[in-house]
Write a protein that holds these residues in place. Structure first.
Motif, PDB file in Angstrom:
ATOM      1  N   GLU A 162       0.896  -1.259  -0.042  1.00  0.00           N
ATOM      2  CA  GLU A 162      -0.041   0.030  -0.008  1.00  0.00           C
ATOM      3  C   GLU A 162       1.014   1.267  -0.014  1.00  0.00           C
ATOM      4  O   GLU A 162       0.568   2.283  -0.766  1.00  0.00           O
ATOM      5  CB  GLU A 162      -0.962  -0.050   1.296  1.00  0.00           C
ATOM      6  CG  GLU A 162      -2.124  -0.950   1.136  1.00  0.00           C
ATOM      7  CD  GLU A 162      -3.084  -0.766   2.297  1.00  0.00           C
ATOM      8  OE1 GLU A 162      -4.128  -1.174   2.422  1.00  0.00           O
ATOM      9  OE2 GLU A 162      -2.571  -0.124   3.309  1.00  0.00           O
ATOM     10  N   LEU A 208      -8.561  10.051  -0.461  1.00  0.00           N
ATOM     11  CA  LEU A 208      -9.235   8.660  -0.208  1.00  0.00           C
ATOM     12  C   LEU A 208      -8.014   7.695   0.350  1.00  0.00           C
ATOM     13  O   LEU A 208      -8.353   6.951   1.313  1.00  0.00           O
ATOM     14  CB  LEU A 208      -9.873   8.181  -1.407  1.00  0.00           C
ATOM     15  CG  LEU A 208     -11.296   8.668  -1.728  1.00  0.00           C
ATOM     16  CD1 LEU A 208     -11.878   7.948  -3.038  1.00  0.00           C
ATOM     17  CD2 LEU A 208     -12.040   8.740  -0.455  1.00  0.00           C
ATOM     18  N   SER A 209      -6.931   7.796  -0.339  1.00  0.00           N
ATOM     19  CA  SER A 209      -5.768   6.716   0.030  1.00  0.00           C
ATOM     20  C   SER A 209      -5.320   7.217   1.275  1.00  0.00           C
ATOM     21  O   SER A 209      -5.156   6.126   2.124  1.00  0.00           O
ATOM     22  CB  SER A 209      -4.614   6.805  -1.050  1.00  0.00           C
ATOM     23  OG  SER A 209      -5.121   6.630  -2.272  1.00  0.00           O
ATOM     24  N   GLY A 238      -7.715   5.405   3.878  1.00  0.00           N
ATOM     25  CA  GLY A 238      -7.734   4.176   4.054  1.00  0.00           C
ATOM     26  C   GLY A 238      -6.274   3.205   3.991  1.00  0.00           C
ATOM     27  O   GLY A 238      -6.487   2.029   4.205  1.00  0.00           O
ATOM     28  N   LYS A 265      -3.648   1.467   5.806  1.00  0.00           N
ATOM     29  CA  LYS A 265      -3.574   0.683   7.365  1.00  0.00           C
ATOM     30  C   LYS A 265      -2.685   1.470   8.173  1.00  0.00           C
ATOM     31  O   LYS A 265      -2.930   1.298   9.358  1.00  0.00           O
ATOM     32  CB  LYS A 265      -2.626  -0.774   6.958  1.00  0.00           C
ATOM     33  CG  LYS A 265      -3.748  -1.517   6.077  1.00  0.00           C
ATOM     34  CD  LYS A 265      -3.092  -2.986   6.194  1.00  0.00           C
ATOM     35  CE  LYS A 265      -4.094  -3.808   5.166  1.00  0.00           C
ATOM     36  NZ  LYS A 265      -5.351  -4.043   5.815  1.00  0.00           N
ATOM     37  N   LYS A 304     -11.948   0.561   5.616  1.00  0.00           N
ATOM     38  CA  LYS A 304     -10.423   1.347   5.036  1.00  0.00           C
ATOM     39  C   LYS A 304      -9.949   0.244   3.855  1.00  0.00           C
ATOM     40  O   LYS A 304      -9.377   1.354   2.794  1.00  0.00           O
ATOM     41  CB  LYS A 304      -9.462   1.060   5.953  1.00  0.00           C
ATOM     42  CG  LYS A 304      -9.612   2.083   7.228  1.00  0.00           C
ATOM     43  CD  LYS A 304      -8.525   1.507   8.591  1.00  0.00           C
ATOM     44  CE  LYS A 304      -7.353   1.998   8.314  1.00  0.00           C
ATOM     45  NZ  LYS A 304      -6.996   3.453   8.129  1.00  0.00           N
ATOM     46  N   LYS A 319     -11.920  -0.782   1.254  1.00  0.00           N
ATOM     47  CA  LYS A 319     -12.839  -0.484   0.371  1.00  0.00           C
ATOM     48  C   LYS A 319     -12.316   1.073  -0.087  1.00  0.00           C
ATOM     49  O   LYS A 319     -12.346   1.295  -1.106  1.00  0.00           O
ATOM     50  CB  LYS A 319     -14.216  -0.317   0.828  1.00  0.00           C
ATOM     51  CG  LYS A 319     -14.702  -1.850   1.021  1.00  0.00           C
ATOM     52  CD  LYS A 319     -16.181  -1.668   1.618  1.00  0.00           C
ATOM     53  CE  LYS A 319     -16.842  -3.050   1.485  1.00  0.00           C
ATOM     54  NZ  LYS A 319     -18.203  -2.967   2.020  1.00  0.00           N
ATOM     55  N   LEU A 320     -11.832   1.857   0.863  1.00  0.00           N
ATOM     56  CA  LEU A 320     -11.525   3.090   0.464  1.00  0.00           C
ATOM     57  C   LEU A 320     -10.076   3.096  -0.292  1.00  0.00           C
ATOM     58  O   LEU A 320     -10.059   3.722  -1.505  1.00  0.00           O
ATOM     59  CB  LEU A 320     -11.118   3.984   1.804  1.00  0.00           C
ATOM     60  CG  LEU A 320     -12.672   4.637   2.513  1.00  0.00           C
ATOM     61  CD1 LEU A 320     -11.757   5.401   3.690  1.00  0.00           C
ATOM     62  CD2 LEU A 320     -13.092   5.502   1.438  1.00  0.00           C
ATOM     63  N   THR A 321      -9.236   2.393   0.076  1.00  0.00           N
ATOM     64  CA  THR A 321      -7.904   2.107  -0.995  1.00  0.00           C
ATOM     65  C   THR A 321      -8.273   1.405  -2.044  1.00  0.00           C
ATOM     66  O   THR A 321      -7.476   1.742  -2.835  1.00  0.00           O
ATOM     67  CB  THR A 321      -7.078   1.052   0.045  1.00  0.00           C
ATOM     68  OG1 THR A 321      -6.865   1.556   1.532  1.00  0.00           O
ATOM     69  CG2 THR A 321      -5.828   0.902  -0.625  1.00  0.00           C
ATOM     70  N   PHE A 332      -5.706  -4.545  -1.287  1.00  0.00           N
ATOM     71  CA  PHE A 332      -6.824  -4.920  -0.876  1.00  0.00           C
ATOM     72  C   PHE A 332      -7.357  -6.321  -0.939  1.00  0.00           C
ATOM     73  O   PHE A 332      -7.885  -6.835  -0.171  1.00  0.00           O
ATOM     74  CB  PHE A 332      -8.066  -3.796  -1.378  1.00  0.00           C
ATOM     75  CG  PHE A 332      -9.235  -3.998  -1.030  1.00  0.00           C
ATOM     76  CD1 PHE A 332      -9.790  -3.893   0.124  1.00  0.00           C
ATOM     77  CD2 PHE A 332     -10.211  -4.738  -2.112  1.00  0.00           C
ATOM     78  CE1 PHE A 332     -11.252  -4.474   0.489  1.00  0.00           C
ATOM     79  CE2 PHE A 332     -11.197  -4.999  -1.664  1.00  0.00           C
ATOM     80  CZ  PHE A 332     -11.940  -4.968  -0.341  1.00  0.00           C
TER      81      PHE A 332
END
Length: 216
Positions: A6, A95-96, A99, A101, A113, A115-117, A183
């Protein structure tokens, strides 16, 4: 592993977004040089906003494109796609950040989180496709005019702004794919017990004892 993927994908996307802005502001989308005489040499270059001419003495004259409707269709489309790419990239960055971790936002669950990523990754990929379409279409038009023997206008060559746009598109699409892939790996269940693993043998043995069967 998922958190590292991520972060790497996020950094690639941010770098690609910044490179998209640099490409849009770059003056050299198309470049040519014309030698009028031994003494005077003039170089012309254009981008999506203006056309410039620079003499060998360093004097530069630029003329902005005054009317949007008077521009050719591919220039209008390329300009719109680059602006849309920047807006999509900005929304994706926000959004990243929410989202990832490594960030904590109230009582947001890991699934939310993720789903946002994933959404941010998709938007980043869409942003990269917009940039790729804009610079490729613009470059294709330059090549077409350059190779056309009946074209009476000034023939240009590919400028640095186009190469910056291609690099930006590659970074954004790669980073967005990594976010989406992160994700999917995070959402894969890991606590399912494999029937053929060593941990499952006691359970199978107990079942066989109750059913009066010999366990091998």
């Amino acid at each position: 592993m998922s958190m590292g993927t991520e972060l790497l994908g996020f950094l690639l996307c941010v770098g690609g977004w910044l490179l998209t802005a640099v490409s849009l502001a770059n003056n050299y989308w198309r470049v040519t040089s014309f030698a009028g005489s031994v003494i005077t040499s003039t170089r012309q270059y254009q981008n999506l906003w203006q056309a410039c001419a620079e003499a060998s003495t360093g004097i530069r004259n630029c003329r902005r494109f005054e009317s949007l409707l008077a521009l050719e269709g591919y220039v209008q489309t390329s300009r719109a796609l680059m602006i849309i790419a920047l807006l999509l990239g900005l929304a994706s960055i926000l959004l990243s950040v929410l989202g990832l971790k490594c960030t904590k936002m109230g009582s947001m669950t890991e699934q939310a989180k993720g789903k946002l990523t994933f959404t941010a990754g998709l938007l980043f990929i869409l942003s990269g496709v917009c940039v790729l379409t804009a610079v490729t279409w613009y470059a294709a038009r330059i090549v077409q005019e350059f190779n056309d023997p009946f074209y009476i206008g000034t023939k240009f060559e590919l400028g640095a702004g186009l190469y910056l746009g291609w690099a930006a598109a590659a970074l954004v699409i790669l980073g967005g794919g990594m976010l989406c892939g992160s994700f999917r790996r995070a959402s894969t269940p890991r606590n399912k017990r494999n029937l053929f693993s060593p941990m499952s043998k006691p359970a199978i043995a107990t079942w066989n004892v109750y059913n009066r069967r010999t366990y091998i």
